[in-house]
Write a protein that holds these residues in place. Structure first.
Motif, PDB file in Angstrom:
ATOM      1  N   UNK A  49      -7.084   3.840   1.399  1.00  0.00           N
ATOM      2  CA  UNK A  49      -6.368   3.732   0.127  1.00  0.00           C
ATOM      3  C   UNK A  49      -4.936   3.272   0.335  1.00  0.00           C
ATOM      4  N   UNK A  50      -4.253   3.877   1.290  1.00  0.00           N
ATOM      5  CA  UNK A  50      -2.851   3.513   1.516  1.00  0.00           C
ATOM      6  C   UNK A  50      -2.723   2.114   2.116  1.00  0.00           C
ATOM      7  N   UNK A  51      -3.691   1.679   2.934  1.00  0.00           N
ATOM      8  CA  UNK A  51      -3.673   0.314   3.471  1.00  0.00           C
ATOM      9  C   UNK A  51      -3.763  -0.702   2.332  1.00  0.00           C
ATOM     10  N   UNK A  52      -4.676  -0.459   1.395  1.00  0.00           N
ATOM     11  CA  UNK A  52      -4.829  -1.400   0.278  1.00  0.00           C
ATOM     12  C   UNK A  52      -3.623  -1.357  -0.660  1.00  0.00           C
ATOM     13  N   UNK A  53      -2.997  -0.183  -0.776  1.00  0.00           N
ATOM     14  CA  UNK A  53      -1.780  -0.106  -1.585  1.00  0.00           C
ATOM     15  C   UNK A  53      -0.677  -0.977  -0.950  1.00  0.00           C
ATOM     16  N   UNK A  54      -0.555  -0.915   0.383  1.00  0.00           N
ATOM     17  CA  UNK A  54       0.446  -1.730   1.082  1.00  0.00           C
ATOM     18  C   UNK A  54       0.135  -3.217   0.991  1.00  0.00           C
ATOM     19  N   UNK A  55      -1.132  -3.561   0.789  1.00  0.00           N
ATOM     20  CA  UNK A  55      -1.512  -4.960   0.643  1.00  0.00           C
ATOM     21  C   UNK A  55      -1.264  -5.492  -0.767  1.00  0.00           C
ATOM     22  N   UNK A  56      -0.728  -4.625  -1.629  1.00  0.00           N
ATOM     23  CA  UNK A  56      -0.343  -5.080  -2.962  1.00  0.00           C
ATOM     24  C   UNK A  56      -1.269  -4.669  -4.081  1.00  0.00           C
ATOM     25  N   UNK A  57      -2.320  -3.895  -3.788  1.00  0.00           N
ATOM     26  CA  UNK A  57      -3.201  -3.425  -4.858  1.00  0.00           C
ATOM     27  C   UNK A  57      -2.515  -2.269  -5.583  1.00  0.00           C
ATOM     28  N   UNK A  58      -2.140  -2.472  -6.814  1.00  0.00           N
ATOM     29  CA  UNK A  58      -1.447  -1.457  -7.603  1.00  0.00           C
ATOM     30  C   UNK A  58      -2.143  -1.286  -8.957  1.00  0.00           C
ATOM     31  N   UNK A  59      -2.948  -0.240  -9.129  1.00  0.00           N
ATOM     32  CA  UNK A  59      -3.345   0.731  -8.111  1.00  0.00           C
ATOM     33  C   UNK A  59      -4.481   0.190  -7.262  1.00  0.00           C
ATOM     34  N   UNK A  60      -4.751   0.797  -6.111  1.00  0.00           N
ATOM     35  CA  UNK A  60      -5.882   0.360  -5.298  1.00  0.00           C
ATOM     36  C   UNK A  60      -7.200   0.528  -6.053  1.00  0.00           C
ATOM     37  N   UNK A  61      -8.150  -0.298  -5.725  1.00  0.00           N
ATOM     38  CA  UNK A  61      -9.478  -0.209  -6.352  1.00  0.00           C
ATOM     39  C   UNK A  61     -10.535  -0.134  -5.249  1.00  0.00           C
ATOM     40  N   UNK A  62     -11.165   1.022  -5.049  1.00  0.00           N
ATOM     41  CA  UNK A  62     -10.919   2.317  -5.679  1.00  0.00           C
ATOM     42  C   UNK A  62      -9.724   3.022  -5.040  1.00  0.00           C
ATOM     43  N   UNK A  63      -9.308   4.119  -5.672  1.00  0.00           N
ATOM     44  CA  UNK A  63      -8.211   4.933  -5.142  1.00  0.00           C
ATOM     45  C   UNK A  63      -8.720   6.335  -4.859  1.00  0.00           C
ATOM     46  N   UNK A  81     -11.297  13.314  -4.585  1.00  0.00           N
ATOM     47  CA  UNK A  81     -11.962  12.571  -5.659  1.00  0.00           C
ATOM     48  C   UNK A  81     -11.487  11.125  -5.665  1.00  0.00           C
ATOM     49  N   UNK A  82     -12.199  10.296  -6.405  1.00  0.00           N
ATOM     50  CA  UNK A  82     -11.967   8.851  -6.387  1.00  0.00           C
ATOM     51  C   UNK A  82     -11.858   8.324  -7.810  1.00  0.00           C
ATOM     52  N   UNK A  83     -10.942   7.396  -8.015  1.00  0.00           N
ATOM     53  CA  UNK A  83     -10.775   6.718  -9.307  1.00  0.00           C
ATOM     54  C   UNK A  83     -11.073   5.234  -9.135  1.00  0.00           C
ATOM     55  N   UNK A  84     -11.736   4.662 -10.116  1.00  0.00           N
ATOM     56  CA  UNK A  84     -12.032   3.224 -10.163  1.00  0.00           C
ATOM     57  C   UNK A  84     -11.369   2.653 -11.417  1.00  0.00           C
ATOM     58  N   UNK A  85     -10.103   2.265 -11.333  1.00  0.00           N
ATOM     59  CA  UNK A  85      -9.376   1.820 -12.530  1.00  0.00           C
ATOM     60  C   UNK A  85     -10.037   0.657 -13.261  1.00  0.00           C
TER      61      UNK A  85
END
Length: 259
Positions: A49-63, A81-85
């Motif tokens: 999750x944090x890797x994808x956030x650093x790659x610019x996914x805001x928010x990550x999908x999934x988080x 738990x997991x969220x799929x925005x």
């Protein structure tokens, strides 16, 4: 001294790593090996999750969200738990508070507070992730055992587990949750479980919006969409698995990249 729920996002941080490691025995108490996956997998989810956030996914999908319940810097509880925005939906994989008999020393008031706050955190995170509802699985409770809800005397370990499931259900139902009990649903087979038999499960659907009207029933189109989400998205599209190292261990792949 820290008290309350703390989200683990950075395993290179000494304090967060200590809390994460401190949650491992709690996780094993709540979810033994025949129920839960290897605890190391949860660290992979956090890093992913944090890797994808650093790659610019805001928010990550999934988080993925990993929380520990801390009282005076001691870890008592955990939830994941997991969220799929993009799908406006979420799924709770692991949540729980060890019973007093399994982990004594926490006052009843602190235990109640952390239980209520656990659900408040879920609702807030899912609302922020633009999810309209989320699901979790729950083992059924036979009607003749519902009287355990009010039991205060000595009961068996199985009886306590049933009583705990009833209390969790009650907490969520007060927030508009609905149990989808009229479908034949079984949890997908998972490689880290030692299945002796398939276990039928109930699905609980929890609306996130405070203004969502309460309904007694969900229509079949909604239920089909929820079950497809679990089978095709959460369990299978969300990650791939391959064997690694010691027996029963796994390494996780997300989006084709080894994490």
């Amino acid at each position: 001294m820290t008290t309350g729920w703390v989200r683990i996002t950075d395993l290179t941080n000494p304090q967060q790593k200590a809390w994460f490691d401190g949650s491992k025995p709690v996780y094993k108490q709540l979810f033994p090996s025949v129920v839960g996956e290897p605890h190391e997998n949860l660290a992979d989810y956090i890093r992913d999750t944090e890797y994808r956030r650093l790659q610019g996914q805001q928010p990550p999908e999934p988080e993925d969200f990993y929380y520990v319940g801390v009282v005076d810097d001691s870890v008592w509880e955990m939830m994941f738990y997991t969220a799929y925005p993009e799908r406006h939906h979420g799924f709770v994989a692991y949540m729980g508070i060890p019973r007093e008999e399994a982990k004594p020393g926490l006052s009843p008031a602190a235990r109640r507070y952390l239980g209520e706050e656990m659900i408040n955190r879920m609702m807030s995170d899912y609302r922020t992730a633009d999810c309209t509802s989320f699901l979790f699985e729950l083992e059924p409770v036979e009607p003749e055992k519902l009287a355990l809800r009010r039991s205060r005397g000595q009961i068996t370990d199985d009886g306590r587990a049933v009583r705990d499931r009833i209390h969790v259900t009650d907490l969520f139902q007060r927030r508009g949750a609905r149990k989808i009990g009229w479908i034949r649903y079984r949890q997908p087979m998972l490689k880290w479980k030692n299945y002796e038999q398939e276990v039928p499960m109930h699905l609980m659907c929890v609306p996130v919006s405070q203004t969502t009207p309460r309904r007694e029933f969900l229509d079949r189109i909604e239920v089909r969409r929820f079950v497809e989400f679990i089978y095709l998205t959460f369990y299978y599209d969300g990650f791939k698995q391959i064997e690694r190292g010691k027996p029963g261990g796994t390494t996780l792949l997300r989006g084709g990249e080894d994490i």
